[in-house]
Design an enzyme around this catalytic site. Structure first.
Site, PDB file in Angstrom:
ATOM      1  CB  CYS A  85      -0.903  -0.046   1.234  1.00 18.80           C
ATOM      2  SG  CYS A  85      -1.757   1.477   1.605  1.00 18.80           S
ATOM      3  CB  CYS A  95       0.367   1.799   4.123  1.00 17.20           C
ATOM      4  SG  CYS A  95      -1.319   1.175   4.030  1.00 17.20           S
TER       5      CYS A  95
END
Length: 150
Positions: free
Chosen positions: A65, A68
């Protein structure tokens, strides 16, 4: 139980900091509070996050991600700013499916603020450090006001 080696932001001394435990980590050299940053999974989440002596900011993230990875330095900055007052616990959702399911994670990153195992707040998606700081302050002050009324 995992132990991390952290460099004190005040004096530079390297310190061992346990992922779980009572109390709050301090530098062995200058005795300043250390940022408490830990990793948890399905097997140790209760010990690392729910039994913490300070509120816990849980970062539910994934290695694949991009957002993230972008928000991670902001979360570490908040943990450093609030050393002695906050613990940051990172949970890789791909390695911790039970935790992901328990908290109904549908998007990453998902941030939770826990106090003694109770969810005080939740936020999905990456945000800049100023927005995260504001969310953290509002969530903690709302909980303090609620406790004062009890």
């Amino acid at each position: 139980m995992e132990t991390n080696i952290l460099r004190c932001p005040h004096c530079g001394k390297r310190n061992r900091v346990a992922a779980a435990g009572t109390g709050k980590p301090r530098c062995a050299n200058c005795h300043q509070w250390l940022p408490w940053i830990a990793v948890a999974g399905d097997g140790d989440f209760a010990d690392v996050a729910e039994k913490s002596s300070v509120p816990v900011l849980v970062d539910l993230w994934a290695t694949w991600c991009g957002p993230c990875r972008m928000v991670s330095p902001a979360l570490e900055q908040l943990a450093t700013e609030r050393a002695g007052q906050l613990k940051l616990v990172k949970v890789d959702v791909d390695k911790a499916p039970v935790i992901s399911q328990r908290f109904g994670v549908q998007a990453v990153p998902t941030l939770l603020l826990l106090d003694r195992g109770q969810v005080l707040g939740r936020q999905a998606g990456a945000a800049p450090v100023a927005a995260l700081r504001k969310w953290l302050d509002q969530t903690l002050s709302a909980d303090s006001a609620k406790e004062a009324r009890s």
